[in-house]
Design a protein around this motif. Structure first.
Motif, PDB file in Angstrom:
ATOM      1  N   LYS A 231       0.835  -1.206   0.000  1.00 11.56           N
ATOM      2  CA  LYS A 231       0.000   0.000   0.000  1.00 11.56           C
ATOM      3  C   LYS A 231       0.866   1.251   0.000  1.00 11.56           C
ATOM      4  O   LYS A 231       0.553   2.246  -0.666  1.00 11.56           O
ATOM      5  CB  LYS A 231      -0.914  -0.007   1.229  1.00 11.56           C
ATOM      6  CG  LYS A 231      -1.883   1.157   1.287  1.00 11.56           C
ATOM      7  CD  LYS A 231      -2.771   1.059   2.522  1.00 11.56           C
ATOM      8  CE  LYS A 231      -3.739   2.238   2.594  1.00 11.56           C
ATOM      9  NZ  LYS A 231      -4.586   2.167   3.810  1.00 11.56           N
ATOM     10  N   SER A 232       1.981   1.203   0.743  1.00 14.34           N
ATOM     11  CA  SER A 232       2.852   2.381   0.834  1.00 14.34           C
ATOM     12  C   SER A 232       4.255   1.987   1.246  1.00 14.34           C
ATOM     13  O   SER A 232       4.464   0.998   1.945  1.00 14.34           O
ATOM     14  CB  SER A 232       2.289   3.382   1.850  1.00 14.34           C
ATOM     15  OG  SER A 232       2.158   2.768   3.123  1.00 14.34           O
ATOM     16  N   TYR A 234       7.972   4.123   2.585  1.00 13.43           N
ATOM     17  CA  TYR A 234       8.436   5.434   3.064  1.00 13.43           C
ATOM     18  C   TYR A 234       9.919   5.373   3.385  1.00 13.43           C
ATOM     19  O   TYR A 234      10.422   4.386   3.916  1.00 13.43           O
ATOM     20  CB  TYR A 234       7.636   5.805   4.317  1.00 13.43           C
ATOM     21  CG  TYR A 234       8.131   7.012   5.081  1.00 13.43           C
ATOM     22  CD1 TYR A 234       8.204   8.278   4.500  1.00 13.43           C
ATOM     23  CD2 TYR A 234       8.495   6.897   6.444  1.00 13.43           C
ATOM     24  CE1 TYR A 234       8.631   9.383   5.222  1.00 13.43           C
ATOM     25  CE2 TYR A 234       8.908   7.995   7.176  1.00 13.43           C
ATOM     26  CZ  TYR A 234       8.984   9.247   6.560  1.00 13.43           C
ATOM     27  OH  TYR A 234       9.400  10.338   7.285  1.00 13.43           O
ATOM     28  N   VAL A 254       3.476  -1.039  -6.015  1.00 10.29           N
ATOM     29  CA  VAL A 254       3.473  -0.170  -4.837  1.00 10.29           C
ATOM     30  C   VAL A 254       2.477   0.940  -5.143  1.00 10.29           C
ATOM     31  O   VAL A 254       2.611   1.653  -6.135  1.00 10.29           O
ATOM     32  CB  VAL A 254       4.867   0.435  -4.562  1.00 10.29           C
ATOM     33  CG1 VAL A 254       4.774   1.463  -3.430  1.00 10.29           C
ATOM     34  CG2 VAL A 254       5.871  -0.645  -4.201  1.00 10.29           C
ATOM     35  N   HIS A 256       1.819   3.731  -3.388  1.00  8.97           N
ATOM     36  CA  HIS A 256       2.278   5.103  -3.166  1.00  8.97           C
ATOM     37  C   HIS A 256       3.658   5.133  -2.516  1.00  8.97           C
ATOM     38  O   HIS A 256       3.960   4.330  -1.627  1.00  8.97           O
ATOM     39  CB  HIS A 256       1.283   5.852  -2.270  1.00  8.97           C
ATOM     40  CG  HIS A 256       1.166   7.302  -2.610  1.00  8.97           C
ATOM     41  ND1 HIS A 256       0.147   7.838  -3.355  1.00  8.97           N
ATOM     42  CD2 HIS A 256       1.979   8.340  -2.317  1.00  8.97           C
ATOM     43  CE1 HIS A 256       0.311   9.139  -3.490  1.00  8.97           C
ATOM     44  NE2 HIS A 256       1.426   9.472  -2.873  1.00  8.97           N
ATOM     45  N   PHE A 257       4.474   6.080  -2.982  1.00 11.04           N
ATOM     46  CA  PHE A 257       5.829   6.270  -2.459  1.00 11.04           C
ATOM     47  C   PHE A 257       5.880   7.578  -1.663  1.00 11.04           C
ATOM     48  O   PHE A 257       5.387   8.613  -2.125  1.00 11.04           O
ATOM     49  CB  PHE A 257       6.843   6.373  -3.600  1.00 11.04           C
ATOM     50  CG  PHE A 257       6.917   5.167  -4.490  1.00 11.04           C
ATOM     51  CD1 PHE A 257       7.889   4.204  -4.300  1.00 11.04           C
ATOM     52  CD2 PHE A 257       6.020   4.996  -5.542  1.00 11.04           C
ATOM     53  CE1 PHE A 257       7.975   3.097  -5.125  1.00 11.04           C
ATOM     54  CE2 PHE A 257       6.094   3.892  -6.371  1.00 11.04           C
ATOM     55  CZ  PHE A 257       7.068   2.943  -6.162  1.00 11.04           C
ATOM     56  N   TYR A 258       6.509   7.524  -0.483  1.00 13.59           N
ATOM     57  CA  TYR A 258       6.672   8.721   0.342  1.00 13.59           C
ATOM     58  C   TYR A 258       8.145   8.864   0.720  1.00 13.59           C
ATOM     59  O   TYR A 258       8.823   7.870   1.003  1.00 13.59           O
ATOM     60  CB  TYR A 258       5.854   8.608   1.624  1.00 13.59           C
ATOM     61  CG  TYR A 258       4.358   8.529   1.409  1.00 13.59           C
ATOM     62  CD1 TYR A 258       3.561   9.674   1.433  1.00 13.59           C
ATOM     63  CD2 TYR A 258       3.738   7.294   1.179  1.00 13.59           C
ATOM     64  CE1 TYR A 258       2.191   9.593   1.245  1.00 13.59           C
ATOM     65  CE2 TYR A 258       2.364   7.206   0.989  1.00 13.59           C
ATOM     66  CZ  TYR A 258       1.596   8.358   1.017  1.00 13.59           C
ATOM     67  OH  TYR A 258       0.237   8.271   0.817  1.00 13.59           O
ATOM     68  N   GLN A 283       1.404   9.301  -7.659  1.00 11.20           N
ATOM     69  CA  GLN A 283       1.796   8.144  -6.851  1.00 11.20           C
ATOM     70  C   GLN A 283       2.934   8.417  -5.879  1.00 11.20           C
ATOM     71  O   GLN A 283       3.236   7.576  -5.035  1.00 11.20           O
ATOM     72  CB  GLN A 283       2.212   6.981  -7.759  1.00 11.20           C
ATOM     73  CG  GLN A 283       1.070   6.271  -8.444  1.00 11.20           C
ATOM     74  CD  GLN A 283       1.612   5.102  -9.248  1.00 11.20           C
ATOM     75  OE1 GLN A 283       2.006   5.256 -10.416  1.00 11.20           O
ATOM     76  NE2 GLN A 283       1.653   3.937  -8.637  1.00 11.20           N
ATOM     77  N   ASP A 285       5.064  11.224  -3.186  1.00  8.39           N
ATOM     78  CA  ASP A 285       5.016  12.439  -2.375  1.00  8.39           C
ATOM     79  C   ASP A 285       6.371  12.591  -1.700  1.00  8.39           C
ATOM     80  O   ASP A 285       6.616  12.038  -0.625  1.00  8.39           O
ATOM     81  CB  ASP A 285       3.892  12.316  -1.334  1.00  8.39           C
ATOM     82  CG  ASP A 285       3.704  13.584  -0.515  1.00  8.39           C
ATOM     83  OD1 ASP A 285       4.469  14.549  -0.718  1.00  8.39           O
ATOM     84  OD2 ASP A 285       2.798  13.610   0.336  1.00  8.39           O
ATOM     85  N   HIS A 297       4.978  14.640   6.599  1.00  5.75           N
ATOM     86  CA  HIS A 297       3.885  13.772   6.148  1.00  5.75           C
ATOM     87  C   HIS A 297       2.777  13.571   7.178  1.00  5.75           C
ATOM     88  O   HIS A 297       1.936  12.691   7.037  1.00  5.75           O
ATOM     89  CB  HIS A 297       4.445  12.417   5.696  1.00  5.75           C
ATOM     90  CG  HIS A 297       5.230  12.508   4.430  1.00  5.75           C
ATOM     91  ND1 HIS A 297       6.594  12.575   4.410  1.00  5.75           N
ATOM     92  CD2 HIS A 297       4.823  12.599   3.143  1.00  5.75           C
ATOM     93  CE1 HIS A 297       7.011  12.682   3.159  1.00  5.75           C
ATOM     94  NE2 HIS A 297       5.963  12.697   2.374  1.00  5.75           N
ATOM     95  N   PHE A 303       2.857   3.794   7.415  1.00  9.35           N
ATOM     96  CA  PHE A 303       3.345   3.203   6.170  1.00  9.35           C
ATOM     97  C   PHE A 303       3.591   1.705   6.345  1.00  9.35           C
ATOM     98  O   PHE A 303       4.104   1.263   7.373  1.00  9.35           O
ATOM     99  CB  PHE A 303       4.623   3.906   5.726  1.00  9.35           C
ATOM    100  CG  PHE A 303       4.490   5.410   5.666  1.00  9.35           C
ATOM    101  CD1 PHE A 303       3.741   6.013   4.663  1.00  9.35           C
ATOM    102  CD2 PHE A 303       5.088   6.209   6.623  1.00  9.35           C
ATOM    103  CE1 PHE A 303       3.606   7.391   4.614  1.00  9.35           C
ATOM    104  CE2 PHE A 303       4.961   7.593   6.585  1.00  9.35           C
ATOM    105  CZ  PHE A 303       4.216   8.189   5.575  1.00  9.35           C
ATOM    106  N   GLU A 304       3.272   0.944   5.305  1.00  9.76           N
ATOM    107  CA  GLU A 304       3.389  -0.512   5.377  1.00  9.76           C
ATOM    108  C   GLU A 304       4.839  -0.974   5.332  1.00  9.76           C
ATOM    109  O   GLU A 304       5.203  -1.985   5.929  1.00  9.76           O
ATOM    110  CB  GLU A 304       2.594  -1.147   4.233  1.00  9.76           C
ATOM    111  CG  GLU A 304       2.536  -2.656   4.311  1.00  9.76           C
ATOM    112  CD  GLU A 304       1.700  -3.282   3.207  1.00  9.76           C
ATOM    113  OE1 GLU A 304       1.693  -4.516   3.104  1.00  9.76           O
ATOM    114  OE2 GLU A 304       1.051  -2.536   2.439  1.00  9.76           O
TER     115      GLU A 304
END
Length: 526
Positions: A231-232, A234, A254, A256-258, A283, A285, A297, A303-304
Motif C-alpha cells: 500500500k505504501s 516510506y 506499490v 504510493h511512495f513517500y 503516486q 510524495d 507527512h 506506512f506498510e
C-alpha cells in the motif's frame, strides 16, 4: 533490449557525461547531465502521449507559431497536464532544441541557451495551480546555464551544451516499451557512477545497490515469501529515491511512495528519479525538509514498509521540546545531540503501520552504546518488543565511509515475539579495489537465514528475550554469533627441525659467499 545493449547505453551516457566534466566536481556535472537526460525523457514522453491523442498526429512537427498549430498545442496541453503533470510545446521538445543548437540553415550552430532556459522554466510553469506543482517546483534549479564552469564566454557555453544535447539526441531511450525500464536502469547506473567518484558526499544521496536490495527484500517478506502488493513505502532520508524504487522491484505494485530529504539538490534528484522510472506524479510524495525537526507527512501517517539509510551519527537539536512529540515522548529520553541514530529509529517506529516492516542501516554503536541510547534500546525490546532481527554487514560497503554497519529490522506485529534473530554477514563479500561488494550469493544467503530463522554455526543465532535481558539489552552481534576460528595446533618438534635445517642452509650460503669474495679479492661481509 538485451543486457549487452543496456550496458552499451549506460556506457554511452557515461561517456557523454564526461564531456561536461571539465573543471567540475562529480556532484556538479552530475546535476547537468542528469538534468538533460530528464529533459529528454520529459520531451519524448510528451511526444508519445501527444501522438496518441489523434491518429496521424506528429507533434514534433507542429508549428506552434501558427494559429492552427497553437490550437493543437493548447488542446494537447490540457490533456497532458492532467495525465503527465506537465506539458511542452513542439518547439520546446528536446529533439527540436538539440537540432537548432547543432545546425541552422547555413550549417552553423545556433544560440540555444536562452531557449533552453526558457523551456525548462516553462515546464515548471505549466504545472502551476495543478496537482503536480509540488513535484515539478524548482526541479531544474541546480542547472545553472550561466555558470563559467561551462565556458568562459557565452559562445563556449553554448557550444558545449549544444554538443551534449546533440550526443543525447542520437540515443534511443526506447520509452515505447513499457516493460523494459531501460532509461530507469541507465539513470540508476549513472547515479551509482557519480556516487563512486563523490567521496564522502556520496553517502548523502546513494545506497549501494546490493544493500538496497537487502533492505527491500526484508520489508517485502511475508512468512518467508515476497509480498505481491504494498500500500505504501516510506524513506525518511530518501536521498536520490533509489531505495524506494528498489522496493518496487521486489513486488508487483506499490500504490504510493513517500520520502523526505534535507538536501535541496538531492531532493530534486529524487523527484526526477521517480518520474524517470515512470512513477506517476499522483503516486509519489517527496518532501524537502529536516525529517527529525520538521516532519512533512503528518503525525498520523502510517506506512506498510519503511526503509532508510540515514546519515550515520549525525547531529540534531535534541531539543527538550521534543519530549512532548508523540514520536519520542513515550521513551523518556531523547537520542544524544551528537548521535541522531535512534531519533531516526523512533521517528520511523512512530510511522510504521501495525502490519508493516521497518529496515534501517545503522552504525554498530547503536547496538551497545549506553546512556540515553541504551535506555531507548532497552525500551524498544523490553516494553515494545519491536526488534525482529539484527544483521551485521561487511565493512567498507558504503560510499564515503569504511566502518562496518548493521541493519535493524523492526515490526509491530512479530511472528516470532519471543526472540531476536542475529545474523553476522560481515565475512561474506567480495573484496573490491576501493570498496567491498556483496555478491548475489551473499544476499541470497542472508535472506534465506532471515526467512528460516534458525541457528547456523558462525552465521546466525536466535536469542531468546531472556538471553538478551541477561546481556543487559546489549545487541552487539559477537555476543550471540560465535565466529571464533580455532587455530590448528603447532607442532613444536617440526618447527625445531625446520630451524635446524635453516641454520645449516645459512652456514652453507655463508661459505659460498666467502669463496666468491676471496676470488674477487674483497673482504667478506661477515
Amino acid at each position: 533490449m538485451s543486457e549487452e545493449e543496456k550496458r552499451m547505453l549506460q556506457q554511452q551516457l557515461w561517456n557523454i557525461a564526461n564531456t561536461l566534466r571539465g573543471k567540475m566536481g562529480a556532484d556538479e556535472f552530475r546535476d547537468y547531465i542528469l538534468g538533460f537526460i530528464f529533459y529528454k525523457y520529459l520531451s519524448e514522453k510528451m511526444e508519445i502521449y501527444a501522438n496518441s491523442l489523434e491518429d496521424g498526429l506528429e507533434y514534433a512537427t507542429v508549428d506552434d507559431n501558427t494559429e492552427e498549430g497553437l490550437a493543437i498545442v493548447e488542446a494537447v496541453a490540457e490533456e497532458a497536464v492532467a495525465a503527465l503533470g506537465y506539458t511542452l510545446k513542439p518547439s520546446e521538445l528536446f529533439s527540436n532544441v538539440a537540432k537548432r543548437g547543432n545546425a541552422n540553415e547555413e550549417g552553423a550552430s545556433s544560440f540555444i541557451l536562452g531557449d533552453l532556459e526558457t523551456t525548462l522554466n516553462n515546464i515548471e510553469k505549466s504545472t502551476m495551480g495543478t496537482e503536480s506543482q509540488d513535484d515539478f517546483d524548482d526541479l531544474f534549479s541546480d542547472m545553472d546555464l550561466t555558470s563559467n564552469k561551462l565556458g568562459k564566454t557565452e559562445k563556449q557555453k553554448n557550444e558545449l551544451i549544444a554538443k551534449v544535447l546533440g550526443h543525447l539526441a542520437k540515443i534511443n531511450f526506447n520509452l515505447s516499451d513499457k516493460k523494459a525500464d531501460v532509461l530507469g536502469d541507465a539513470y540508476e547506473y549513472l547515479i551509482g557512477q557519480f556516487a563512486s567518484g563523490a567521496g564522502k558526499k556520496a553517502g548523502e544521496f546513494y545506497t549501494p545497490q546490493t544493500v538496497s536490495t537487502i533492505l527491500a527484500k526484508l520489508v517485502t517478506r511475508d512468512n518467508g515469501h515476497a509480498k505481491g502488493y504494498l500500500k505504501s513505502v516510506y524513506d525518511p532520508a530518501c536521498g536520490s529515491g533509489s531505495l524506494l524504487l528498489r522496493v518496487a522491484k521486489e513486488v508487483k505494485e506499490v500504490a504510493h511512495f513517500y520520502g523526505q530529504e534535507l538536501n535541496r539538490t538531492t531532493y530534486n534528484l529524487a523527484r526526477m528519479n521517480m518520474i524517470l522510472h515512470d512513477v506517476n506524479y499522483k503516486q509519489f510524495d517527496i518532501r524537502q525538509e529536516d525529517t527529525l525537526e520538521h516532519p512533512q507527512h503528518g503525525m498520523d501517517a502510517r506506512f506498510e514498509a519503511i526503509v532508510a539509510n540515514p546519515p550515520f551519527s549525525s547531529h540534531w537539536s535534541a531539543n527538550p521540546l521534543h519530549m512532548s512529540d508523540d514520536r519520542f515522548s513515550q521513551y523518556g529520553k531523547l537520542a544524544p545531540k551528537t548521535k541522531a541514530d535512534f531519533a531516526f529509529v523512533q521517528h520511523m517506529v512512530h510511522h510504521l503501520a501495525d502490519n508493516g516492516t521497518l529496515a534501517v542501516v545503522m552504525p554498530h554503536g547503536v547496538l551497545f552504546r549506553g546512556a540515553a541510547e541504551g535506555h531507548i534500546r532497552r525500551y524498544l525490546i523490553e516494553e515494545r518488543n519491536l526488534i525482529d532481527a539484527v544483521i551485521g554487514l561487511p565493512s567498507n560497503v558504503f560510499y564515503g565511509t569504511s566502518i562496518p554497519t548493521c541493519i535493524l529490522v523492526l515490526k509491530k506485529c512479530r511472528t516470532s515475539p519471543k526472540d531476536i534473530l542475529f545474523i553476522d554477514a560481515s565475512a561474506h563479500f567480495e573484496k573490491g579495489k576501493n570498496q567491498n561488494n556483496l555478491r548475489q550469493e551473499d544476499v541470497d544467503k542472508l535472506i534465506t537465514a532471515y526467512d528460516k530463522r534458525e541457528f547456523d554455526d558462525k552465521y546466525s543465532y536466535v536469542a531468546s528475550l531472556e538471553e538478551v535481558a541477561e546481556n543487559d539489552y546489549n545487541l552487539n552481534i559477537p555476543r550471540y554469533v560465535d565466529t571464533f576460528e580455532e587455530e590448528e595446533p603447532v607442532n613444536l618438534d617440526a618447527i625445531a627441525t625446520q630451524l635446524q635445517q635453516l641454520e645449516q642452509d645459512m652456514k652453507g650460503t655463508d661459505t659460498t659467499i666467502a669463496d666468491f669474495c676471496g676470488q674477487l679479492g674483497i673482504k667478506a661481509p661477515f
